[in-house]
Design an enzyme around this catalytic site. Sequence first.
Site, PDB file in Angstrom:
ATOM      1  N   ARG A  24     -11.937  -5.453   2.109  1.00 35.13           N
ATOM      2  CA  ARG A  24     -11.647  -4.106   2.591  1.00 35.13           C
ATOM      3  C   ARG A  24     -10.872  -3.314   1.556  1.00 35.13           C
ATOM      4  NH1 ARG A  24      -7.497  -2.994   7.452  1.00 35.13           N
ATOM      5  NH2 ARG A  24      -6.130  -3.914   5.872  1.00 35.13           N
ATOM      6  N   PHE A  54      -4.105  -5.020   1.247  1.00 34.85           N
ATOM      7  CA  PHE A  54      -4.199  -3.766   0.496  1.00 34.85           C
ATOM      8  C   PHE A  54      -3.357  -2.662   1.145  1.00 34.85           C
ATOM      9  CE2 PHE A  54      -6.095   0.413   0.023  1.00 34.85           C
ATOM     10  CZ  PHE A  54      -6.303   0.523  -1.346  1.00 34.85           C
ATOM     11  N   ASP A  55      -3.471  -2.492   2.459  1.00 32.96           N
ATOM     12  CA  ASP A  55      -2.747  -1.428   3.156  1.00 32.96           C
ATOM     13  C   ASP A  55      -1.244  -1.563   2.977  1.00 32.96           C
ATOM     14  OD1 ASP A  55      -5.297  -2.191   4.399  1.00 32.96           O
ATOM     15  OD2 ASP A  55      -4.911  -0.563   5.805  1.00 32.96           O
ATOM     16  N   THR A  56      -0.734  -2.778   3.234  1.00 30.25           N
ATOM     17  CA  THR A  56       0.696  -3.006   3.148  1.00 30.25           C
ATOM     18  C   THR A  56       1.200  -2.769   1.736  1.00 30.25           C
ATOM     19  OG1 THR A  56       0.512  -4.686   4.899  1.00 30.25           O
ATOM     20  CG2 THR A  56       2.538  -4.661   3.599  1.00 30.25           C
TER      21      THR A  56
END
Length: 410
Positions: A89, A199-201
């Site tokens: 992702r 990735f988001d964090t």
Amino acid sequence: MSAVPQLDAGRRVPHRTATVDVVIPVHNEERSLPGCLQVLSEHLAGGFPFAWTITVVDNASSDGTLRIAQELAGAMDRVRVLHLDRKGRGLALRTAWGYSDADVVVYMDVDLSTGLDALLPLVAPLVNGHSDLAIGSRLASGSRTVRGGKRELISRCYNAMVRWTHGARFTDAQCGFKAARTDVVKPLLLAVRDDSWFFDTELLLLAEHNGLRVHEVPVDWVEDVDTRVNVLRTAVDDIAGLVRVARAKVTGSAKVPGLPRRPEPRAAHPRAVLAKRENGLLWQLVSFGAIGLVSTVLTSVLYAALRTWWPPLLANFAALIATTLWNTEANRRFTFLRQRGSSGRVHLRGLVVFALYYFVTSGALLGLHAWRADPSRWLEVLVLVVSSVLGTALRFVLLRSWVFRAGEAS
């Protein structure tokens, strides 16, 4: 002309138009994709005030997802498809956001678990220059969620870990509903290393570490149990990612060049009477004492519980690790107010202070067992409480005079 204003020390003037690219990563989603694109495109066409496109990023699907995506893109306006040969992702978002020529890039999950009414509040503060990134939060006040107890518990524990270990101000790192100004996120993408679920964090931690503003939007969220996530593997990778980002902060490599810098807050009224943040010795003693008292109680309770299974030093170490994370973050936020962020120097000095504190408390326990071969559990706890008080006093002196020394930049 770009629709998103540049940030500088002067005035920010928003433009009247903006372009928004909504990115949807998919992997083996042939069942969910058609409904997603139909609902999303109808929502955007029905009153979304900015020019928009939808980008479907197929990352290594082995079913008919790519074929269906291409057919839908051929039949629908403003829908395009990007294909990647590798899963991830984070890789999908990095690639799509990096190539996008829109002013604002958005990410949402194909299952549309997040209510689309939150899309405009997510994008608007980025278009007008108020914020740099925006995230939907299932844990913020005002959010409404429908999901199972297992995922609720995992989510809350993980986000608590992010806040305690990194001092993060955002409440929900992994909600699949995010947006960013393209001119801001592209330099960040060069520094983010994870290509999967962390990735988001990592993106949010780096954004906050570099002084960017992250806007949170409470969302309505309904769990879709048809998920491709391996919970255990993702949890292990996330913990490893938190350690890696902490190391990057310590070494200074988490500082990202080329990012806009926000000016310091200032009063708009020319005759405003400004308040001062209380940060004298008296305030520091009161705040530190209250936090230390809570930490001591928590440490003692955890030690008494863990001592049932573990030897004294191991039980003490585990109890201290758990409470020190909370203690350090609480003191950074409430006691030593001049520190708005964290640097490599602060992290390293904090580790030294923790080591000294552990030496004092563990040394007291070793001394007790040298004096009495088999002391009672309550005598152990009493010695731990007394040594914790002494260690706390030492900790205050070192934090005030060394770790958070006045005049040193955060």
